[in-house]
Design a protein around this motif. Sequence first.
Motif, mmCIF file in Angstrom:
data_model
loop_
_atom_site.group_PDB
_atom_site.id
_atom_site.type_symbol
_atom_site.label_atom_id
_atom_site.label_comp_id
_atom_site.label_asym_id
_atom_site.label_seq_id
_atom_site.Cartn_x
_atom_site.Cartn_y
_atom_site.Cartn_z
ATOM 1 N N ALA A 77 1.390 -17.805 6.679
ATOM 2 C CA ALA A 77 2.575 -17.763 7.536
ATOM 3 C C ALA A 77 2.923 -19.143 8.080
ATOM 4 C CB ALA A 77 2.344 -16.801 8.694
ATOM 5 N N ASP A 78 1.921 -20.031 8.170
ATOM 6 C CA ASP A 78 2.146 -21.335 8.788
ATOM 7 C C ASP A 78 2.358 -22.449 7.768
ATOM 8 O OD1 ASP A 78 1.742 -20.197 11.344
ATOM 9 O OD2 ASP A 78 -0.431 -20.281 11.017
ATOM 10 N N ASP A 79 1.668 -22.369 6.636
ATOM 11 C CA ASP A 79 1.749 -23.415 5.618
ATOM 12 C C ASP A 79 2.775 -23.012 4.557
ATOM 13 O OD1 ASP A 79 1.414 -25.423 3.794
ATOM 14 O OD2 ASP A 79 -0.707 -25.039 3.391
ATOM 15 N N VAL A 80 4.034 -23.375 4.779
ATOM 16 C CA VAL A 80 5.104 -22.955 3.872
ATOM 17 C C VAL A 80 4.937 -23.604 2.501
ATOM 18 C CG1 VAL A 80 7.597 -22.856 3.519
ATOM 19 C CG2 VAL A 80 6.655 -22.689 5.830
ATOM 20 N N LEU A 81 4.583 -24.878 2.463
ATOM 21 C CA LEU A 81 4.381 -25.564 1.189
ATOM 22 C C LEU A 81 3.236 -24.927 0.405
ATOM 23 C CD1 LEU A 81 4.890 -27.889 -0.799
ATOM 24 C CD2 LEU A 81 3.361 -29.312 0.597
ATOM 25 N N ASN A 132 24.796 -31.670 2.478
ATOM 26 C CA ASN A 132 24.015 -32.156 3.607
ATOM 27 C C ASN A 132 22.596 -31.612 3.506
ATOM 28 O OD1 ASN A 132 23.001 -33.014 6.062
ATOM 29 N ND2 ASN A 132 24.074 -31.447 7.252
ATOM 30 N N THR A 133 21.622 -32.521 3.332
ATOM 31 C CA THR A 133 20.226 -32.090 3.248
ATOM 32 C C THR A 133 19.480 -32.299 4.563
ATOM 33 O OG1 THR A 133 19.417 -34.261 2.558
ATOM 34 C CG2 THR A 133 20.193 -32.771 0.825
ATOM 35 N N GLY A 134 20.177 -32.808 5.581
ATOM 36 C CA GLY A 134 19.491 -33.150 6.816
ATOM 37 C C GLY A 134 19.105 -34.619 6.841
ATOM 38 N N MET A 135 19.045 -35.226 5.662
ATOM 39 C CA MET A 135 18.771 -36.669 5.568
ATOM 40 C C MET A 135 19.964 -37.424 5.023
ATOM 41 S SD MET A 135 14.954 -37.492 4.246
ATOM 42 C CE MET A 135 15.447 -39.204 4.248
ATOM 43 N N TYR A 136 20.599 -36.831 4.026
ATOM 44 C CA TYR A 136 21.693 -37.510 3.334
ATOM 45 C C TYR A 136 22.933 -36.624 3.297
ATOM 46 C CZ TYR A 136 18.237 -40.813 1.487
ATOM 47 O OH TYR A 136 17.266 -41.757 1.356
ATOM 48 N N LEU A 137 24.066 -37.289 3.269
ATOM 49 C CA LEU A 137 25.309 -36.618 2.930
ATOM 50 C C LEU A 137 25.688 -37.063 1.530
ATOM 51 C CD1 LEU A 137 27.485 -36.983 6.150
ATOM 52 C CD2 LEU A 137 26.002 -35.097 5.475
ATOM 53 N N GLN A 166 2.179 -34.648 7.123
ATOM 54 C CA GLN A 166 2.485 -34.121 8.442
ATOM 55 C C GLN A 166 2.838 -32.637 8.358
ATOM 56 O OE1 GLN A 166 5.478 -36.509 10.388
ATOM 57 N NE2 GLN A 166 4.834 -38.345 9.294
ATOM 58 N N ASN A 167 2.670 -31.944 9.480
ATOM 59 C CA ASN A 167 3.029 -30.524 9.527
ATOM 60 C C ASN A 167 4.497 -30.319 9.175
ATOM 61 O OD1 ASN A 167 0.464 -29.752 10.258
ATOM 62 N ND2 ASN A 167 0.886 -29.891 12.475
ATOM 63 N N TYR A 168 5.312 -31.325 9.533
ATOM 64 C CA TYR A 168 6.747 -31.264 9.235
ATOM 65 C C TYR A 168 6.987 -31.113 7.736
ATOM 66 C CZ TYR A 168 11.536 -33.061 8.808
ATOM 67 O OH TYR A 168 12.853 -33.222 8.507
ATOM 68 N N HIS A 169 6.188 -31.808 6.927
ATOM 69 C CA HIS A 169 6.357 -31.761 5.486
ATOM 70 C C HIS A 169 5.796 -30.481 4.882
ATOM 71 C CE1 HIS A 169 6.636 -36.287 5.966
ATOM 72 N NE2 HIS A 169 7.771 -35.956 5.391
ATOM 73 N N ARG A 170 4.846 -29.863 5.559
ATOM 74 C CA ARG A 170 4.332 -28.591 5.050
ATOM 75 C C ARG A 170 5.299 -27.450 5.391
ATOM 76 N NH1 ARG A 170 -0.174 -29.804 2.681
ATOM 77 N NH2 ARG A 170 -0.121 -27.700 1.791
ATOM 78 N N HIS A 172 8.757 -28.032 5.572
ATOM 79 C CA HIS A 172 9.943 -28.286 4.755
ATOM 80 C C HIS A 172 9.474 -28.728 3.369
ATOM 81 C CE1 HIS A 172 12.648 -27.945 8.217
ATOM 82 N NE2 HIS A 172 11.692 -28.568 8.893
ATOM 83 N N VAL A 173 9.514 -27.815 2.423
ATOM 84 C CA VAL A 173 8.837 -27.953 1.135
ATOM 85 C C VAL A 173 9.233 -29.211 0.376
ATOM 86 C CG1 VAL A 173 8.530 -26.884 -1.137
ATOM 87 C CG2 VAL A 173 8.494 -25.467 0.926
ATOM 88 N N THR A 174 10.510 -29.548 0.359
ATOM 89 C CA THR A 174 10.977 -30.635 -0.510
ATOM 90 C C THR A 174 11.295 -31.926 0.239
ATOM 91 O OG1 THR A 174 13.255 -29.828 -0.308
ATOM 92 C CG2 THR A 174 11.954 -29.006 -2.179
ATOM 93 N N ARG A 175 11.030 -31.976 1.546
ATOM 94 C CA ARG A 175 11.462 -33.124 2.324
ATOM 95 C C ARG A 175 10.814 -34.428 1.861
ATOM 96 N NH1 ARG A 175 14.459 -33.400 6.740
ATOM 97 N NH2 ARG A 175 15.575 -31.911 5.435
#
Length: 740
Positions: A77-81, A132-137, A166-170, A172-175
Amino acid sequence: MSSRVLCVIQARMGSSRLPGKVLMPLAGRSVLAWVVSRAMECIELDDVIVATSIDSGDDQIVQESGNLGVSCFRGSADDVLGRFIAAVRWAGGADYVVRVTADCPLVSHEAMGSLVRETLRSKSAYGHNLYNTGMYLHVRGLPIGLGSEAASFDALCRVDEVANLQNYHREHVTRLLEEDPESFPFIFAPVPDQWFRPDYRLTLDNPRDYQILQAVAEEFGSSEIASTGEILRFLDTNTELLSLNAGIEATTILTRYRIGDKSGFIEQIETLPRLWYRQTPKTLPSQRMVSLHAVTMDSTQTMQTLQPLKKVQAGLVEHNKPWITPEDMLAVNEPMRSSWMARGAVTLAVESILAESLTESLAESLVGSLAERQSKKLSNRDFRVLCTSSGTASLHLALEAIRIMSAGNRKEVIIPSYGCSALYNAIVMAGLQPVVCDIARDSLCMSVESLGQCLSLETLAVIAVHTFGAAAPVADIRALMDADGSSPGFDRPWIIEDCAMALGTEVYDGCGKTVKAGSLGDVSIFSFHATKPVAGGGGGAVASSFSDFMDTASDLLDYDMPAALNRRFNHLPNDLELAPALSHLKRLDRILRARRIFSDIYREIIPGGRGVGIQSEGAGISSFGRFVILASRGLAKRILHGLNERGIGAINPMVESELIHSMAVAYGAMKPKVVAGGCPHSLWASRGGVSLPVSPGLGLSAVKTAASALKSVFAELKLSEKREVAESDRNIFEEGQWDE
């Protein structure tokens, strides 16, 4: 070996803003059901699965997945990647993975297919089509809710192995794939300009999003897979819906943009110009155009004052629907961008691809013993191709060139009665005499026996039609005329292959191998009409390995710069109409694969030994330009009526009045000669044919709907019970068996 591509739909019931959103109803189906059905429309995918967590709250997702007929994996449930990678391994592994979230019920299946093809072609580690991916347009990206991502499984595993991730990358799978393009080569798959809507928001994250999605779902109904273009046009003409969630700000305030090689930062996404795309005029009717046949006009109306279109029956499956992808739309834009819409680079590219394909096909066939090579006398043949304005123009051009080269010594051209009227018209326009022969009952292609009865010293040419994509017996026709080692025109008649519906058909060469349709005859013609497997806005082509013929045809095609004083017509093509055909040629293998898959779906439910048969593939391997079933006249009418009643656009592909030997009666002095004994097999086929929808543009769900309707019709007519029968009983094509 082709790459295995898996689509993983991430789904959770937990949501801080809208709990349970993935199972909320839209027009009688869950949001997850919409996502699954649209993903399944993408034929580039080998499988579609759902990935959820082991939390008890997600039990409902597992149950709904079962109802939808898709596999569901449960993981952390916590580790999406970690859950995502484990889901891929659990599903049997994959070379590439498409990632879709379950809160995007309108995800574009067309753009998804384009993304897969571009990612595989470029062998990139990561690709997407998002604005928009959150990083790039990305200019020319899809608005929120329509896009998808693709990544190689190897790249995902490398991300998973990063020790200090980082937990952020786990979460958001493709970040990380997007953050590090040097380590993970990236490709952006642009969408057509017509789809660029930077301020549209079509995901489900709050109640206001849900109101918009409800309106779209109610417009298109639960049984249809609406195209991306249809959805956007509906929203363009109902702009009041867009105001519902217009005030919702993007999560990222400071966002990087990328336009070509340039990048930078922009603070407010909402300040981007709204009118970067064409608005649909409000004067047009708001009703959705399901079929061109729905347009009604009277003599006083213009295109600006169309009558409101009547909605046709929900779930209608059209007989023909060109497979239009984002690549096709971009391809059409190119001639416009270059300001060169006449015969130019696109035309030359089509000619080059066809010529190379025919030359290589014949060369591969000739690999064998010296005895085989000598027996065929076909070695060292290099094909040339000339594009024209249509298939009919191609045939007329070919016949004019042959007439000129023959110096009027022969006048007769033999054609099958069960064929397009263009055959007859082109012959008459060239000042030649049509002679009509019969067809074989199983393949619906020219009967060699009937052809033999028509041959004479006056025969100038024989046109062998690959009917509906089935392979005509070209090798047998060559043998009948002792064509190997002889020259067409004086030693024997010319053999013209009509490949209008047969790009991709393979024909037996007489030595145990197959070659591409168009490479065995002396001349071949092709069509890129919108209803053909390789569809354009029009256009056609002539191909041959005989230099004298191609020189004569080329001279005739240059109608305003004649090298000789011969009558000539403007049969020149243009890049604008050939652009989609060029795009289709580049993915011909996928078009053929889809048509065979769709045909096999019908084939599985055709009841053997019950008076219903299937057009055979002929002397080779069919491209299934159409899938035709054959029955007695009365039974065929009942099948056709039953399918039409159920909203399936099945047709009789050639009715009796269209037969050339019947139709030409109205032409008086131009009436063709008909083979002795007439054309009973052509007559039989015209009374008992039913053509079923196999166009890839329809999508898999539409074909399954048509197959289900066919099964229902068979049951109603008590034809559904399958039984073991003798081969002779199974074959409905035997003489006189089903003439009633």
